[in-house]
Write an enzyme that holds these catalytic residues in place. Structure first.
Site, PDB file in Angstrom:
ATOM      1  N   ARG B  42       0.756  -1.161   0.090  1.00 13.24           N
ATOM      2  CA  ARG B  42      -0.018   0.041   0.045  1.00 13.24           C
ATOM      3  C   ARG B  42       1.013   1.210  -0.202  1.00 13.24           C
ATOM      4  NH1 ARG B  42      -2.238   3.599   3.269  1.00 13.24           N
ATOM      5  NH2 ARG B  42      -4.082   4.509   2.936  1.00 13.24           N
ATOM      6  N   SER B 111     -12.383  -2.991   1.617  1.00 10.64           N
ATOM      7  CA  SER B 111     -12.507  -2.472   3.122  1.00 10.64           C
ATOM      8  C   SER B 111     -14.020  -2.212   3.388  1.00 10.64           C
ATOM      9  CB  SER B 111     -11.670  -1.249   3.143  1.00 10.64           C
ATOM     10  OG  SER B 111     -10.226  -1.431   3.079  1.00 10.64           O
ATOM     11  N   LYS B 140      -3.241   5.496   9.223  1.00  9.32           N
ATOM     12  CA  LYS B 140      -4.018   5.664   8.069  1.00  9.32           C
ATOM     13  C   LYS B 140      -4.734   7.209   8.259  1.00  9.32           C
ATOM     14  CE  LYS B 140      -6.619   3.208   4.532  1.00  9.32           C
ATOM     15  NZ  LYS B 140      -7.967   4.058   4.555  1.00  9.32           N
TER      16      LYS B 140
END
Lengths: 213, 213
Positions: B42, B111, B140
Site C-alpha cells: 500500500r 474494506s 491511516k
C-alpha cells in the site's frame, strides 16, 4: 484496430482549472464540438471511483463527436472504460508494460522533455510523444525545465514519432510551435477556465491552421 | 485457479513506517518467513514506476515462501506483475470493475468500516473483507471512526465473507479480535519499523494461535 488520431489541438483536462468533474465534462463537450481533436483526462489526486465515473461520462460525450479520450497514467481506468488510449510520463508504468496491458489496438503517448528522452523513445511501443514544456507554465507543479522555441525546433528535426507540444501554449504563441515542427499543441488553461470555451477553442484552431497554410 | 489464502496474520506494507522500498522488502521477507500469511503493498503516494519495481521484487521474495502478495488499489500494477490479488477501498474501483479486470483467478479484498458496508458487500465478486479500524490507529490519515471490540463482535456475527480485522492491532490486543470472530488480523506498525521483525511477527502469531485454541 488502433483508432486514427489527430494531435492538432489536444485538450488536457485538469480538475482544478476546469471546475471539477462537471466543469471538465462541459468543457470537453464544447471544445470537442469546436475544434479540439483529442482529449486527455489527468487527475493525479483523484481516487479511482471518481476517475471511473468521470471517464465514463467523458467517453460517452466524446464518442459521438469522434474525439478519442486518453487516460493519463491510470491504465486500469483505461481498461475499465475501454478508452482509446493512455498518456504516460517517464515515472509512470513503462511503455512495454503499458502496451502489454492495453494491447495493440490502443493509442499510447509518452512525455519527453529533453533530447535523451526523445532518443530513447521506444518507437515500436508508443504512438506519439508529448514534448514540453515549450513555454513556461504554472499548470504542472512538477514540470521539467522549459525547452524554449529554439531548442524545441532542434528536437523536432530529429523526432522519431508524431509530437504534440505542451507547456504554456495559448492563442498568440501556438503558431511558432507548429512552425517549429510540432504535429499539434496540447493545452490546459488556454481552454479550461476560459470565459468563452468555444471562442478560445476556435482561436487556437484557426492559429494552428494558419501556421500550416 | 484462485490461490488459497490464509488471513491469519496479514502484513500491510507502508513506505513511511517500513523504511521505504528496501525496508519494505526486508521486512516482508523476515515476516513471511516467520508467520505472516499474506502481504499487501500500500503506497498511495508512489508513482507507478516505483510501484512496479517494488512489487516485482516483493513478489519474487514472497513466492518461494508461499505467501500471496496483494496490491492496494492499483489494479494495473496487479495485472502488470500478475499479483495474487488486490485490496480495494470504498472509493477505489468498484468490485465489479475490479473483478472484470482481474478475472476469476485472483483474490479481491474490500474494506468495510460499518454494518451497511458489510451488508452491501458483493459476496459473489470478492473473497474477503477488511474490517476496521477496530482500535484507534495513527497509520491511516483518512481512517473511518473506530469500531471498538463490542460492535466489531456484533458485525462478525453477521459477516458474509471471511474477515481480516485492521486498525491499531498489535501484540497484546490481537487475541480479543480473534475471539470476537475475525479470521485474522492485519497490521502495519506492529511489524513495520519494529526493532526485531522476527520476534514481533512470532509474538503476534502465537497470540492468534492461542486465541483460537
Amino acid at each position: 484496430m488502433k483508432p486514427t488520431f489527430d494531435l492538432s489541438l489536444y485538450l488536457v483536462l485538469d480538475p482544478d482549472l476546469c471546475g471539477g468533474p462537471q466543469g471538465m465534462i462541459d468543457t470537453a463537450r464544447l471544445a470537442a464540438a469546436n475544434g479540439v481533436t483529442m482529449v486527455q483526462l489527468r487527475a493525479p489526486n483523484w481516487k479511482k471511483r471518481q476517475w471511473l465515473e468521470t471517464a465514463t461520462v467523458l467517453k460517452a460525450v466524446l464518442a459521438p463527436l469522434g474525439v478519442p479520450l486518453l487516460i493519463n497514467d491510470q491504465i486500469d481506468i483505461a481498461l475499465a472504460i475501454d478508452a482509446a488510449g493512455v498518456h504516460i510520463g517517464q515515472a509512470d508504468l513503462p511503455p512495454d508494460a503499458t502496451r502489454r496491458l492495453l494491447g495493440p489496438g490502443k493509442i499510447v503517448g509518452l512525455s519527453a522533455s529533453n533530447a535523451a528522452q526523445l532518443a530513447d523513445a521506444p518507437v515500436g511501443l508508443i504512438d506519439y510523444l508529448g514534448v514540453g514544456p515549450v513555454y513556461p507554465t504554472g499548470t504542472k507543479a512538477d514540470a521539467s525545465p522549459v525547452i524554449g522555441l529554439e531548442l524545441f525546433a532542434d528536437l523536432m528535426a530529429a523526432r522519431p514519432l508524431p509530437v504534440v507540444a505542451i507547456g504554456g501554449i495559448k492563442a498568440g504563441n501556438a503558431a511558432p510551435v507548429i512552425a517549429a515542427g510540432a504535429d499539434g499543441v496540447a493545452v490546459v488553461s488556454a481552454i479550461c477556465g476560459q470565459p468563452d470555451i468555444v471562442s478560445a477553442t476556435r482561436a487556437l484552431q484557426q492559429e494552428i491552421a494558419g501556421a500550416r497554410a
